[in-house]
Scaffold this motif. Structure first.
Motif, mmCIF file in Angstrom:
data_model
loop_
_atom_site.group_PDB
_atom_site.id
_atom_site.type_symbol
_atom_site.label_atom_id
_atom_site.label_comp_id
_atom_site.label_asym_id
_atom_site.label_seq_id
_atom_site.Cartn_x
_atom_site.Cartn_y
_atom_site.Cartn_z
ATOM 1 N N ALA A 2 2.855 -2.965 9.403
ATOM 2 C CA ALA A 2 3.199 -3.109 8.040
ATOM 3 C C ALA A 2 1.784 -3.550 7.387
ATOM 4 N N ALA A 3 1.941 -3.105 6.034
ATOM 5 C CA ALA A 3 0.463 -3.718 5.261
ATOM 6 C C ALA A 3 0.917 -3.922 3.847
ATOM 7 N N ASP A 4 0.573 -4.913 3.295
ATOM 8 C CA ASP A 4 0.830 -5.309 1.838
ATOM 9 C C ASP A 4 -0.338 -4.588 1.171
ATOM 10 N N VAL A 5 -0.042 -3.853 0.139
ATOM 11 C CA VAL A 5 -1.269 -2.900 -0.429
ATOM 12 C C VAL A 5 -1.110 -3.267 -2.209
ATOM 13 N N GLY A 16 -2.064 -1.274 -10.365
ATOM 14 C CA GLY A 16 -2.152 -3.037 -10.194
ATOM 15 C C GLY A 16 -0.686 -3.462 -9.584
ATOM 16 N N GLY A 17 0.214 -2.565 -9.217
ATOM 17 C CA GLY A 17 1.317 -2.858 -8.468
ATOM 18 C C GLY A 17 1.044 -3.145 -7.187
ATOM 19 N N PHE A 18 2.190 -3.829 -6.651
ATOM 20 C CA PHE A 18 2.037 -4.304 -5.091
ATOM 21 C C PHE A 18 3.206 -4.050 -4.299
ATOM 22 N N VAL A 19 3.054 -3.434 -3.244
ATOM 23 C CA VAL A 19 4.026 -3.137 -2.363
ATOM 24 C C VAL A 19 3.711 -3.292 -0.792
ATOM 25 N N THR A 20 4.637 -3.219 -0.095
ATOM 26 C CA THR A 20 4.749 -3.663 1.307
ATOM 27 C C THR A 20 5.151 -2.114 2.095
ATOM 28 N N GLY A 73 -5.194 2.260 -1.828
ATOM 29 C CA GLY A 73 -4.814 1.213 -2.494
ATOM 30 C C GLY A 73 -5.901 0.152 -1.590
ATOM 31 N N VAL A 74 -5.731 -1.102 -2.064
ATOM 32 C CA VAL A 74 -6.256 -2.233 -1.542
ATOM 33 C C VAL A 74 -5.551 -2.948 -0.529
#
Length: 479
Positions: free
Chosen positions: A171-174, A179-183, A204-205
């Motif tokens: 998994a990765a948190d991105v 500016g949104g955040f997803v896993t 993404g970052v």
């Protein structure tokens, strides 16, 4: 080697203060005393001048920074460990998001998983997992950032046994361009998860990665050297032996100047050589027996074997290749080493221009080769070796010399390559067609996913995959 200043708005004083007010971590600007230290990266050939370097304390800082950079129409780069050979983690006149404060690792020994922050180094991951007798495939220089290594695919001493780094990513948190955040995982945003596994920093970052771990503690380490004029015959043996060897055997072929350090005897110091650096993950009582096979290539000038903690093996090259050297590299995938290619290797090995210049053939077969080409963004599952041609030297005056040796060597090997190369070994001046060749049939799917998550190509300071139907309007918060 400095890139031209990009045509982007300057980060004026009010914008700089607004950015500082939005973040917990510090923002370093050209007028600050720590600016020169902050902007310099592992490769001293890179000399770029960002408008600001933003030290992100957490995912919230990353989200705020992405929003400020996007809304200001600024150039954006992302730095994890700072090991980008072409210096893609810093950009002239833009903003670098420095993830080094997010340097942490949490191991779940029961589940055999590890979660790491976006600024974590391989040494951090290895140290944390070693306490539990666990590890995951990840590079061969432990000062490398986990993030960049993983997003490009990742290979190392455990690859023939346990696959690429991305084959062990769960998994990765991105943080996305809006500016949104997803896993991202196999069950959440699976298209993004597919793209992250080899597609580089295009999407993404990544603020954290979760990896599968394997039981690895003490391994069998070995180094075998022959004189460089034996390169052709050694490669003819190596090309036949390694692909049919058990997955527990890993060995990368190298051309090198023997360093003046243990375990090498003094009479070999400074000698041009070829050799194999080995890792054995099988029973340690079979270590000597396993590597007795090296004599089939002819008596070596040096052969060393020893049980060694995996964490120690991972850091063996760190002192030889510290930060601050001049680097120029290129990469290529190979599925064979024909006789004519072995001759090219011998010729350029004999012509190594300075003591640190090298060429490595890293195995990417075994477990890594049993994953389908379309299962991840990494498309060269049919490759046997990931080659890197590295011009390296401490003296800036030798920058042109080492670059010429590298590019000439790489060019002479292209007739024998598979057409693409490991994205983490791509040079600073790789063309768009070379990036496409790196992803082969996966490129168009990557471009469509890029359009979904980053339609304005905010994340383009990388080996760039342009969004399908890329929008040409100015980036804004209305994305």
């Amino acid at each position: 080697m400095s890139s031209p200043t990009l045509d982007a708005p300057a980060l004026d004083a009010p914008a700089l203060e607004s950015l500082r007010a939005a973040l917990r971590g510090p923002v370093v600007a050209p007028q600050d005393a720590t600016y020169d230290e902050a902007r310099h990266i592992y490769n001293a050939m890179i000399d770029r001048h960002p408008a600001a370097l933003v030290s992100c304390a957490d995912a919230g800082d990353v989200m705020a920074a992405v929003n400020h950079v996007r809304d200001g129409g600024l150039e954006l780069a992302v730095m994890g460990g700072g090991h980008s050979g072409p210096g893609l983690c810093v950009v002239d006149g833009g903003v670098t998001l420095d993830l080094s404060p997010m340097r942490w690792c949490r191991v779940d020994p029961a589940a055999r998983t590890a979660q790491v922050g976006g600024g974590t180094l391989i040494s951090d991951l290895d140290h944390a997992t070693a306490a539990f007798g666990l590890a995951t495939p990840a590079g061969v220089i432990s000062t490398t950032g986990v993030g960049g290594l993983t997003l490009g695919g990742g290979h190392g001493y455990l690859t023939r046994k346990y696959g690429l780094t991305i084959d062990n990513l769960l998994a990765a948190d991105v943080v996305l361009a809006d500016g949104g955040f997803v896993t991202a995982s196999e069950t959440e945003h699976p298209d993004l998860f597919w793209a992250l596994r080899g597609g580089g920093g295009n999407f993404g970052v990544v603020t954290s990665f979760t990896f599968r771990l394997h039981p690895v503690a003490t391994v069998g380490a070995a180094v075998t050297l022959w004189p460089v004029d034996r390169t052709t015959e050694v490669l003819k043996w190596y090309r036949e032996y390694l692909p049919q060897a058990p997955d527990d055997v890993y060995g990368f072929f190298a051309e090198l100047v023997v360093p003046p350090a243990p375990p090498f005897p003094e009479e070999l110091h400074g000698q041009k050589s070829c050799g194999v650096i080995w890792c054995w993950t099988g029973p340690l009582d079979r270590l000597e027996e396993t590597f007795a096979v090296v004599n089939e290539a002819g008596p070596p000038s040096f052969h060393f074997t020893a049980p060694m903690p995996y964490e120690t093996l991972q850091s063996n090259f760190d002192a030889l290749l510290p930060a601050g050297l001049q680097w120029y590299w290129r990469g290529a995938f190979f599925d064979a080493v024909p006789d004519a290619a072995a001759e090219v290797h011998r010729r350029y090995g004999e012509a190594v221009p300075t003591d640190l210049c090298t060429m490595h053939l890293y195995p990417v077969d075994g477990a890594a080769g049993r994953v389908g080409a379309d299962e991840t963004a990494w498309s060269y599952r049919d490759a046997t070796w990931s080659g890197v041609f590295g011009g390296i030297d401490p003296d800036p005056g030798n920058a042109g010399l080492i670059k010429r040796w590298c590019t000439d060597y790489w060019s002479q090997m292209q007739p024998y390559s598979m057409g693409g190369g490991y994205v983490n070994f791509a040079g600073a001046d790789e063309r768009a067609d070379r990036v496409r060749a790196t992803y082969r049939d996966n490129y168009d799917r990557l471009a469509r996913i890029k359009h979904s998550y980053d339609p304005y190509n905010l994340f383009h300071a990388n080996q760039n995959i342009r969004p399908a139907q890329e929008r040409s309007s100015t980036r804004s918060s209305t994305m």
